[in-house]
Design an enzyme around this catalytic site. Structure first.
Site, mmCIF file in Angstrom:
data_model
loop_
_atom_site.group_PDB
_atom_site.id
_atom_site.type_symbol
_atom_site.label_atom_id
_atom_site.label_comp_id
_atom_site.label_asym_id
_atom_site.label_seq_id
_atom_site.Cartn_x
_atom_site.Cartn_y
_atom_site.Cartn_z
ATOM 1 C CD GLU A 153 -3.034 -1.016 2.228
ATOM 2 O OE1 GLU A 153 -2.827 -0.207 3.158
ATOM 3 O OE2 GLU A 153 -3.995 -1.805 2.234
ATOM 4 C CG HIS A 187 -8.698 1.384 2.605
ATOM 5 N ND1 HIS A 187 -7.650 2.066 2.026
ATOM 6 C CD2 HIS A 187 -8.150 0.468 3.437
ATOM 7 C CE1 HIS A 187 -6.511 1.594 2.509
ATOM 8 N NE2 HIS A 187 -6.774 0.612 3.346
#
Length: 302
Positions: A153, A187
């Site tokens: 990430e 997300h």
């Protein structure tokens, strides 16, 4: 220091590329799954393995795109420096990379003091190395949460995105406050998963929307901080360590504070406040580019 911004690509194109990075990262979750795993929880071993493959793929494709868009000859820096993968050559420089991690621990001063009073810190009575370290970090779930997720990430959403946005000549404020929104938006795919797994009704929809809004805000604010740290130190290793530390600590749970005696309860609450104050005071000193010998992304005069 790096040469003046090249502006080889327009800001709009740079943002489209960042959207593509986010899409590649999230789309892989659905491309690298089979029919049998479609309805399984995200914590199921099969799903975790498939998603590790997906994010590994995204972590290979994204830097290749950066390498194509931001050639090293235009900045006099290697692709490893542009992506923040290079390490300082000196011991003080390596120590300087730990500044943001210390800063993150300071922000978690309240939860750490709470764990201390509960004797759950390392080497304390209620801490079990096998249970709390070996069984957690060497499990598939632990590998995903504390290694794979932080590394991939931060690499894709910090290194690759900021490298492209910086090349487009966007200001530092944009890189710090706007670029993390892609991280927060990425997300939101959890909302669809949770909606289907929790019952797919109006009550669940409201719960999912509230949960997703909270997660978006939390991940975006976290993104502000690690983007700032990345720019200040020019290294992705500090954000990765901060991300892993935050995943280990989790979001602070204040519900158990009331179980403590009054004096300890007061100390814990004061520690929460003091952690925020110290974080603010030490933010610039502990992320000073001179701590690592200078940053490609932060002007020496800033």
């Amino acid at each position: 220091m790096v040469k003046a911004l090249q502006n080889d690509i327009s800001p709009s194109i740079a943002n489209v590329i960042c959207i593509a990075f986010a899409f590649i990262y999230v789309a892989g979750f659905y491309l690298f799954r089979d029919a049998n795993s479609a309805k399984l929880s995200r914590n199921h071993p099969t799903v975790i393995r498939n998603r590790i493959k997906a994010v590994t793929f995204a972590s290979i494709v994204s830097p290749l795109i950066v390498w194509f868009i931001v050639p090293s000859h235009s900045t006099n820096h290697s692709i490893f420096q542009i992506l923040g993968l290079s390490l300082p050559y000196s011991v003080p420089g390596l120590i300087g990379l730990t500044g943001p991690v210390l800063l993150t621990a300071i922000l978690f001063l309240g939860p750490l003091v709470q764990l201390y009073f509960e004797e759950n810190l390392l080497f304390q009575t209620n801490f079990d190395f096998r249970r709390d370290v070996k069984d957690v970090f060497f499990s598939l779930l632990g590998q995903r949460n504390y290694v794979v997720a932080p590394v991939t990430e931060e690499f894709v959403f910090r290194s690759c995105m900021i490298a492209v946005l910086y090349q487009a000549g966007l200001p530092t404020t944009y890189l710090v406050f706007v670029s993390p929104m892609y991280f927060g938006l990425a997300h939101l795919h959890h909302a669809w998963e949770n909606y289907n797994q929790w019952g797919a009704n109006i009550k669940v929809l409201k719960l999912v929307l509230l949960s997703s809004l909270f997660q978006f805000c939390y991940t975006t604010i976290f993104g502000w901080y690690v983007s700032f740290a990345f720019l200040r130190l020019g290294s992705i290793w500090s954000p990765i360590l901060c991300h892993s530390f935050c995943n280990i600590m989790g979001f602070p749970d204040v519900s158990d504070i009331q179980l403590q005696p009054p004096i300890k309860r007061a100390v814990i609450m004061c520690s929460f406040v003091m952690g925020v104050i110290l974080f603010y005071w030490l933010l610039y000193p502990l992320t000073n580019p001179s701590n690592v010998g200078g940053s490609l992304y932060w002007p020496a005069s800033a």
